[in-house]
Design a protein around this motif. Sequence first.
Motif, short mmCIF file in Angstrom:
data_model
loop_
_atom_site.label_atom_id
_atom_site.label_comp_id
_atom_site.label_asym_id
_atom_site.label_seq_id
_atom_site.Cartn_x
_atom_site.Cartn_y
_atom_site.Cartn_z
N VAL A 4 14.48 1.38 0.22
CA VAL A 4 13.40 0.57 0.77
C VAL A 4 12.07 1.22 0.38
CG1 VAL A 4 12.41 -0.45 2.85
CG2 VAL A 4 14.89 -0.06 2.71
N ILE A 5 11.26 0.45 -0.31
CA ILE A 5 9.96 0.95 -0.75
C ILE A 5 8.89 0.21 0.06
CG2 ILE A 5 8.34 1.09 -2.68
CD1 ILE A 5 10.77 1.10 -4.55
N GLY A 6 8.04 0.98 0.70
CA GLY A 6 6.94 0.38 1.46
C GLY A 6 5.62 0.89 0.92
N ARG A 32 1.03 9.10 -3.07
CA ARG A 32 -0.19 8.31 -3.15
C ARG A 32 -0.14 7.52 -4.45
NH1 ARG A 32 -4.58 9.17 0.34
NH2 ARG A 32 -3.69 10.10 2.21
N VAL A 33 -0.42 6.24 -4.36
CA VAL A 33 -0.43 5.42 -5.57
C VAL A 33 -1.71 4.58 -5.59
CG1 VAL A 33 2.09 5.28 -5.77
CG2 VAL A 33 0.87 3.54 -4.46
N GLN A 34 -1.98 4.01 -6.72
CA GLN A 34 -3.04 3.02 -6.82
C GLN A 34 -2.39 1.71 -7.16
OE1 GLN A 34 -5.65 4.69 -9.84
NE2 GLN A 34 -7.12 5.08 -8.21
N GLY A 35 -2.90 0.64 -6.59
CA GLY A 35 -2.28 -0.64 -6.88
C GLY A 35 -3.25 -1.79 -6.76
N ALA A 59 -0.41 4.22 0.15
CA ALA A 59 0.64 5.21 0.38
C ALA A 59 1.97 4.53 0.12
CB ALA A 59 0.58 5.71 1.83
N ARG A 60 2.83 5.21 -0.65
CA ARG A 60 4.13 4.62 -1.02
C ARG A 60 5.26 5.42 -0.39
NH1 ARG A 60 6.91 2.43 -6.22
NH2 ARG A 60 8.90 3.51 -6.10
N PHE A 61 5.98 4.77 0.51
CA PHE A 61 7.17 5.37 1.13
C PHE A 61 8.39 4.93 0.36
CE2 PHE A 61 4.28 5.68 4.66
CZ PHE A 61 4.72 6.76 5.40
N GLY A 89 -0.14 -4.58 2.41
CA GLY A 89 0.89 -3.99 1.54
C GLY A 89 2.16 -4.80 1.47
N LYS A 90 3.18 -4.16 0.94
CA LYS A 90 4.43 -4.86 0.63
C LYS A 90 5.62 -3.96 0.95
CE LYS A 90 3.32 -8.74 -1.68
NZ LYS A 90 2.83 -8.72 -3.05
#
Length: 124
Positions: A4-6, A32-35, A59-61, A89-90
């Motif tokens: 699961v990616i959040g 940490r990501v940029q999107g 932030a990407r979990f 987010g998604k």
Amino acid sequence: MKLVIGIVRPERTNDVLEALFRAQIRGFSLSRVQGHGGELERVETYRGTTVKMNLAEKARFEVAVSDEFVQPTIDALCAGGRTGEVGDGKVFVLDLEQAVRIRTGESDSSAVTPINPQDDLEQQ
Ligand SMILES: Nc1ncnc2c1ncn2[C@@H]1O[C@H](COP(=O)(O)OP(=O)(O)OP(=O)(O)O)[C@@H](O)[C@H]1O
Ligand SMILES: [Mg+2]
């Protein structure tokens, strides 16, 4: 098993962490990501209209879970991450073929689900 990616607002990180912990979900990766969510800002230039794409810090979990933890993980990401404003987010859910705990060689569900979450507290 699922991965699961959040992808959430960085300022919601602590709320997501708390929601995951309350749901007894241990073990996750955070980066940490940029999107970009797809919205295009229109910018007028002297040659006509063009579009500008702004990158947002997120932030990407990544949470690898056995099947019974899939919905609790999604719920925790949504409850912790939600403000109700555009850009919250998604969540993406992917099939996960295999997980291996390197120390023991355990694989699959026993590698992602702690037998007793209390035991885990000292080990992190
Ligand atoms: N299709 C996608 N693929 C991969 N990452 C995405 C995708 N859509 C959004 N993201 C990631 O999620 C972040 C937040 O997206 P965002 O919340 O703006 O999505 P949205 O669909 O536009 O929803 P909203 O209408 O609430 O803004 C983006 O910055 C990006 O990191
Ligand atoms: Mg958006």
